[in-house]
Design a protein around this motif. Structure first.
Motif, mmCIF file in Angstrom:
data_model
loop_
_atom_site.group_PDB
_atom_site.id
_atom_site.type_symbol
_atom_site.label_atom_id
_atom_site.label_comp_id
_atom_site.label_asym_id
_atom_site.label_seq_id
_atom_site.Cartn_x
_atom_site.Cartn_y
_atom_site.Cartn_z
ATOM 1 N N LEU A 11 12.947 38.038 -26.017
ATOM 2 C CA LEU A 11 12.387 37.189 -24.971
ATOM 3 C C LEU A 11 13.393 36.932 -23.857
ATOM 4 O O LEU A 11 14.520 36.521 -24.119
ATOM 5 N N LEU B 277 4.449 32.440 -26.416
ATOM 6 C CA LEU B 277 4.875 33.805 -26.725
ATOM 7 C C LEU B 277 5.468 33.926 -28.122
ATOM 8 O O LEU B 277 5.255 34.927 -28.796
ATOM 9 N N ARG C 265 9.159 40.707 -24.208
ATOM 10 C CA ARG C 265 8.335 39.622 -23.686
ATOM 11 C C ARG C 265 9.115 38.976 -22.551
ATOM 12 O O ARG C 265 10.234 38.516 -22.745
ATOM 13 N N ALA D 99 14.361 42.988 -23.914
ATOM 14 C CA ALA D 99 13.265 42.022 -24.072
ATOM 15 C C ALA D 99 11.920 42.741 -23.972
ATOM 16 O O ALA D 99 11.714 43.550 -23.082
#
Length: 131
Positions: free
Chosen positions: A20, A119, A51, A49
């Motif tokens: 993330l 998320l 996300r 990442a």
């Protein structure tokens, strides 16, 4: 007449976890500055990442060209089984997203905390279907 940037646009990338990253955008986001955000989203991908949160909380202005870049990047990431979401609570930005129908493509959260929770807690269906 030349476009004068009274409010400089910055895009800063930070990794929150291995999967993330946040691209924090501040200033005016338009046709001329949108490439900086695209670069930030690409940098987030380079650090691994899958996300990406684009935080527009400190953005003073966003135009349709910049939203177009965000849509392109969202589709590009989703095509790879990754995701991109926006953080904004600005009523003008939300209105543009809704009126243009982009709310069908762009997922938005009111706060960074909401986006992270959304998320991190979502089941990763894409990973299951990719196998």
């Amino acid at each position: 007449m030349a476009h004068v940037h009274l409010d400089e646009c910055r895009a800063v990338v930070a990794s929150l976890t291995r999967e993330l990253a946040v691209v924090s955008v501040s200033g005016e986001l338009d046709l001329y500055t949108a490439p900086r955000v695209r670069t930030g989203i690409h940098e987030a991908g380079v650090v691994g990442a899958d996300r990406v949160i684009v935080d527009l909380s400190e953005t003073s202005f966003i135009d349709s060209a910049a939203l177009g870049v965000l849509v392109q990047e969202t589709k590009r990431l989703e095509g790879r089984g990754q995701s991109l979401v926006l953080v904004t609570s600005d009523p003008r930005t939300m209105r543009v997203v809704e009126l243009s129908g982009l709310n069908r493509v762009l997922r938005t959260y009111a706060t960074l905390q909401d986006a992270i929770y959304g998320l991190v807690s979502e089941p990763d269906e894409r990973a299951k279907t990719a196998r």
